[in-house]
Every structure is written in structure tokens, then in C-alpha cells.
Design an enzyme around this catalytic site. Structure first.
Site, PDB file in Angstrom:
ATOM      1  N   CYS A  27      70.182  28.054 -62.380  1.00  0.00           N
ATOM      2  CA  CYS A  27      70.605  29.124 -63.293  1.00  0.00           C
ATOM      3  C   CYS A  27      69.787  28.974 -64.583  1.00  0.00           C
ATOM      4  CB  CYS A  27      72.119  29.085 -63.536  1.00  0.00           C
ATOM      5  SG  CYS A  27      72.721  27.565 -64.296  1.00  0.00           S
ATOM      6  N   ARG A  33      76.918  27.923 -64.202  1.00  0.00           N
ATOM      7  CA  ARG A  33      76.963  28.387 -62.805  1.00  0.00           C
ATOM      8  C   ARG A  33      76.396  27.390 -61.814  1.00  0.00           C
ATOM      9  NH1 ARG A  33      73.765  33.703 -64.073  1.00  0.00           N
ATOM     10  NH2 ARG A  33      72.925  32.230 -65.603  1.00  0.00           N
ATOM     11  N   ASP A 142      76.744  35.711 -65.411  1.00  0.00           N
ATOM     12  CA  ASP A 142      76.722  34.607 -66.376  1.00  0.00           C
ATOM     13  C   ASP A 142      78.052  34.571 -67.140  1.00  0.00           C
ATOM     14  OD1 ASP A 142      76.235  32.807 -68.364  1.00  0.00           O
ATOM     15  OD2 ASP A 142      74.333  33.694 -69.008  1.00  0.00           O
TER      16      ASP A 142
HETATM   17  P1  4NP Z   1      74.287  28.996 -67.055  1.00  0.00           P
HETATM   18  O1  4NP Z   1      74.949  29.660 -68.367  1.00  0.00           O
HETATM   19  O2  4NP Z   1      72.890  29.565 -66.974  1.00  0.00           O
HETATM   20  O3  4NP Z   1      75.173  29.489 -65.947  1.00  0.00           O
HETATM   21  O4  4NP Z   1      74.320  27.503 -67.265  1.00  0.00           O
HETATM   22  C1  4NP Z   1      74.389  29.648 -69.631  1.00  0.00           C
HETATM   23  C2  4NP Z   1      74.397  28.488 -70.375  1.00  0.00           C
HETATM   24  C3  4NP Z   1      73.878  28.490 -71.659  1.00  0.00           C
HETATM   25  C4  4NP Z   1      73.351  29.646 -72.169  1.00  0.00           C
HETATM   26  C5  4NP Z   1      73.344  30.816 -71.426  1.00  0.00           C
HETATM   27  C6  4NP Z   1      73.857  30.821 -70.140  1.00  0.00           C
HETATM   28  N1  4NP Z   1      72.835  29.649 -73.507  1.00  0.00           N
HETATM   29  O5  4NP Z   1      72.453  30.736 -73.989  1.00  0.00           O
HETATM   30  O6  4NP Z   1      72.774  28.591 -74.149  1.00  0.00           O
END
Ligand code: 4NP
Length: 171
Positions: A27, A33, A142
Site C-alpha cells: 500500500c 492496509r 485508504d
Molecule cells: P496505508 O495508509 O497506505 O494503508 O498504510 C496510509 C498511511 C499513511 C498515509 C496515507 C495512507 N499518510 O499520508 O501518511
């Protein structure tokens, strides 16, 4: 190689030659995720007795070394799984040879993975929900800017995908 006790030690060579699937979930941050996808597949594979290597990574380096998001840890805990010791890491070029399958959680992740992938890679790169009947082309949304209900929805998606992957790799 074989050691005196008669069990096989995993050497890099053996890891290349065996046909056990080696699955990487990717991800953006590797804190919401993909750690949940990793946990869901580990649990489903163990439940069904299917041997596989499972890991996760992020396309960004923003959370390298970090624990999963507290809401992801809480959702995993609700499912009876402890992911508090997982640590974020960034996707790297060696992943394209180490893993047999790389699954992107959403379309942006898929594009970013493809842009890093060497032209001669052997691993398959796919959108995760393409593995779930009826969910072709769907992203795992997300949940980072959402609430605990969004993390529950993430779990529902990745648990469906984990069940589908275990069925696929059982054969
Ligand atoms: P992930 O979610 O890609 O599912 O781990 C996110 C985690 C952090 C961020 C965005 C999405 N961020 O902008 O820091």
C-alpha cells in the site's frame, strides 16, 4: 542443504527453487492496509495449513520502522491477531525477485509498483481485489483519514482476499 537432524535448512538457493508462494502486499504507508492484509493472509494460511511466505511494504518511505497505525492494531486485535510488532518498510527492487506475487491494495499503489518494477521481473503484479470473485477492479479504500469503521471495512476486504488467495494456492 540437509543437517544432521534431518530437516531442511532454508538457504537462499532453496528459497528460489521451491514453489511455495511468496506473497508481498503493498500500500502507500505500510501502516494501515498492507499490514492488515499480511495478518489476514498469515491467519488464513495457518488455518488452512497452506505454506507460504507473507510480507508487506509501502511505496513511500514515510513510515519506515514505524508500528502499524493504532487503529489497524485495534482492528487486528478485534480479529484476535497481534500486529503491534510489525514494522513499516519501503518497497525495494529486490522484492521483485524475492516474491512470486506482489499485490497492490489500490490503483495508485499498482501504478507505483509497476513504475519501479524491472522489465525482466518474474513475479506477478496484480491489484489485490482482482483475486476476489465479483470484486474485479476494486480498490481497498485508504482508511487513514477515516475512523474505526473504515478499518473494519479494510479488514472485510483483506479477509475476503486472503480466503481467495489461500484457495488459489492450495491447489
Ligand atoms: P496505508 O495508509 O497506505 O494503508 O498504510 C496510509 C498511511 C499513511 C498515509 C496515507 C495512507 N499518510 O499520508 O501518511
Amino acid at each position: 542443504m540437509w543437517v544432521q537432524f534431518g530437516f531442511r535448512v532454508r538457504s537462499p538457493y532453496v528459497a528460489c527453487m521451491n514453489d511455495q508462494p511468496r506473497i508481498l502486499f503493498v500500500c502507500l504507508g505500510n501502516i494501515c492496509r498492507s499490514p492488515l492484509a499480511e495478518a489476514a493472509l498469515r491467519a488464513a494460511a495457518e488455518r488452512e495449513g497452506v505454506a507460504m511466505e507473507v510480507d508487506s511494504a509501502g511505496t513511500s518511505d514515510n513510515h519506515v520502522g514505524a508500528s502499524p497505525d493504532s487503529r489497524a492494531i485495534a482492528e487486528a486485535k478485534r480479529q484476535g491477531i497481534d500486529i503491534s510488532r510489525y514494522q513499516g518498510r519501503q518497497l525495494k527492487t529486490q522484492d521483485f525477485t524475492r516474491f512470486t506475487h506482489i499485490f497492490a491494495l489500490d490503483h495508485n499503489n499498482l501504478a507505483d509498483i509497476e513504475s519501479l518494477a524491472p522489465a525482466d521481473r518474474k513475479c506477478r503484479i496484480q491489484l489485490l481485489m482482482d483475486s476476489v470473485p465479483g470484486k474485479n477492479g476494486h480498490a481497498v479504500a485508504d482508511p487513514y483519514y477515516g475512523d474505526e469503521n473504515d478499518f473494519s471495512r479494510t479488514w472485510d476486504d483483506v479477509a475476503l482476499a486472503a480466503d481467495a488467495l489461500v484457495e488459489r494456492f492450495k491447489r
